[in-house]
Design a protein around this motif. Structure first.
Motif, PDB file in Angstrom:
ATOM      1  N   SER A 137       0.764  -1.169  -0.046  1.00  0.00           N
ATOM      2  CA  SER A 137      -0.107   0.226   0.045  1.00  0.00           C
ATOM      3  C   SER A 137       0.667   1.147  -0.044  1.00  0.00           C
ATOM      4  O   SER A 137       1.807   1.413   0.664  1.00  0.00           O
ATOM      5  CB  SER A 137      -0.918  -0.159   1.221  1.00  0.00           C
ATOM      6  N   GLU A 156      -7.653   4.158  -5.200  1.00  0.00           N
ATOM      7  CA  GLU A 156      -6.700   3.358  -5.193  1.00  0.00           C
ATOM      8  C   GLU A 156      -6.517   2.424  -6.382  1.00  0.00           C
ATOM      9  O   GLU A 156      -7.636   1.442  -6.525  1.00  0.00           O
ATOM     10  CB  GLU A 156      -6.893   2.700  -3.782  1.00  0.00           C
ATOM     11  N   ALA A 158      -5.715  -0.875  -6.650  1.00  0.00           N
ATOM     12  CA  ALA A 158      -5.025  -1.953  -5.789  1.00  0.00           C
ATOM     13  C   ALA A 158      -4.992  -3.427  -6.658  1.00  0.00           C
ATOM     14  O   ALA A 158      -5.058  -4.307  -5.905  1.00  0.00           O
ATOM     15  CB  ALA A 158      -5.746  -2.277  -4.720  1.00  0.00           C
ATOM     16  N   CYS A 174     -11.321   1.152   1.605  1.00  0.00           N
ATOM     17  CA  CYS A 174     -11.874   2.345   1.410  1.00  0.00           C
ATOM     18  C   CYS A 174     -11.699   3.186   2.231  1.00  0.00           C
ATOM     19  O   CYS A 174     -12.298   4.491   2.231  1.00  0.00           O
ATOM     20  CB  CYS A 174     -13.014   2.628   0.492  1.00  0.00           C
ATOM     21  N   SER A 177     -10.050   6.313   0.653  1.00  0.00           N
ATOM     22  CA  SER A 177     -10.144   6.512  -0.431  1.00  0.00           C
ATOM     23  C   SER A 177     -11.598   6.514  -0.969  1.00  0.00           C
ATOM     24  O   SER A 177     -12.206   6.339  -0.306  1.00  0.00           O
ATOM     25  CB  SER A 177      -9.287   5.813  -1.505  1.00  0.00           C
ATOM     26  N   SER A 180     -11.631   1.973  -4.437  1.00  0.00           N
ATOM     27  CA  SER A 180     -10.489   1.106  -4.705  1.00  0.00           C
ATOM     28  C   SER A 180     -10.764  -0.059  -5.577  1.00  0.00           C
ATOM     29  O   SER A 180     -11.914  -0.716  -5.813  1.00  0.00           O
ATOM     30  CB  SER A 180     -10.263   0.197  -3.362  1.00  0.00           C
TER      31      SER A 180
END
Ligand code: PLP
Length: 386
Positions: A137, A156, A158, A174, A177, A180
């Protein structure tokens, strides 16, 4: 050849897909909502909307956040092209930010400086895409703080990081953010063959993600602008796409998700073994931040070329010749001719370029045997000390 990454499929995965093939629904059945429920349970996000790829989910995320012509999206100079193509797909512009040479994630200092500068010129981005490179991360608390101060939305990417944790929570929750995004491509942590997901805690965004993934069409009379003509009626509320995930993919994804923690811990075991074994070699191994646990999608080394008599290309070729499917993640985005022609602002990023001249991704996937690991270690040792 030991590949750099590979899916792990067992009999339960196969059975899950076969069961769908024998069922009534190949698409738009119960498996997609079931996979979405499980993703929410696993990450603790409130909503999940799966799609046919992370690329699609990134596009949906940008559309749901209202990205349009005249807007700008910022992301890292070292990532897969999809992290920024989502902006071009919305007609928006892209600017890049250099990486931190230690974590390969976006450089917080560069981001902070660039934001200050952009605020003065009234040229702030609408969206920042934070990419969790290799499965670790970004420092999301810091990025959240900066983006919130300027009212910027945060996605993100991810794609590498389902199964990773940050600040005691699963990546994808989340907490820091708006949305994600995960990828379920076969080289990633879990797979649905092709597939992606966008997770959020915001009900309005979740509804938009679901609408946009299926033509912008609703069957909910309350959402319509006119009374339904009859029970057959549906209404298109906006321009969407068909980015739906099939039932076969969702069944495979849900079956894979049951095994994710095992996959990630085996990846971490291999990573630790590499890091120990490479001590003393002219190699920089991945640096970890204290508040995070990586999903170890990739294990990326950087060659200390000034301590070596061989070049980056020679090492890469020798590893390939020795049977390792090594790779390089990624070519800096500003070196891609298409992206270069479309990005605005700075087109030179010294950390990203230095990284590109030194980085190599070594094999790492759950089904690697101890013998595979030993083979990687001894070849890397031979090739880099030569
Ligand atoms: C793999 C990947 C994507 C795209 O994923 P797909 O599911 O193949 O569309 C996007 N961003 C990053 C960082 C990735 O690694």
């Amino acid at each position: 050849m030991i590949p750099y990454g590979r899916q792990s499929i067992d009999d339960a995965d196969i059975q899950a897909v076969v069961d769908v093939l024998k069922s009534d629904f190949l698409t738009q059945g119960p498996k997609v909502p079931e996979f979405e429920r499980r993703l929410c349970e696993y990450t603790n996000a409130k909503f999940a909307s799966v799609s046919n790829s992370a690329t699609s989910s990134l596009h949906l995320a940008c559309m749901a956040l209202g990205l349009k012509e005249g807007d700008c999206l910022w992301s890292s100079a070292i990532t897969y092209v999809a992290s920024v193509n989502c902006a071009f797909s919305c007609g928006a512009d892209v600017e890049l930010i250099d990486i931190d040479p230690q974590t390969y994630n976006i450089c917080l200092n560069s981001l902070g400086e660039k934001l200050k500068h952009a605020a003065k010129k009234n040229a702030l981005p609408k969206i920042i895409v934070a990419v969790h490179m290799a499965g670790q991360s970004c420092d999301m608390k810091a990025i959240r703080e900066m983006s919130q101060a300027y009212g910027i939305k945060l996605i993100e990417d991810a794609s590498h990081a389902i199964g990773a944790s940050y600040a005691g929570k699963k990546v994808g929750c989340c907490e820091y953010s708006d949305i994600s995004v995960f990828s379920f491509h076969p080289v990633k942590i879990i797979t649905s063959a092709e597939g992606g997901a966008a997770l959020t805690n915001c009900p309005a965004l979740a509804e938009k993600l679901n609408l946009l993934r299926s033509h912008g069409i609703t069957r909910d009379p309350d959402a319509m602008t006119e009374a339904p003509h009859g029970p057959w009626y549906y209404q298109q509320l906006m321009l969407g796409a068909n980015y739906r995930m099939t039932e076969l993919q969702a069944a495979l994804g849900a079956s894979q998700l049951r095994k994710i923690d095992r996959f990630v811990s085996r990846r971490a075991e291999i990573a630790n073994e590499y890091t120990d074994a490479f001590e003393g070699l002219p190699i920089a191994t991945p640096q970890l931040i204290s508040d995070a646990q990586s999903a170890w999608h990739l294990y990326i080394i950087q060659l200390k070329l000034d301590e070596m008599s061989v070049t980056h290309l020679e090492v890469f070729e020798a590893l390939r010749k020795g049977g390792l499917g090594v790779n390089l993640h990624y070519i800096p985005l500003h070196f891609q001719p298409y992206i270069r022609s479309r990005i605005r602002g700075v087109k030179q990023f010294s950390n990203a370029e230095r990284y590109y001249g030194r980085a190599i991704s070594l094999p790492i996937f759950p089904q690697m045997t101890n013998e595979d690991c030993d083979a990687v270690i001894s070849l890397v040792r031979d090739v880099t000390s030569g």
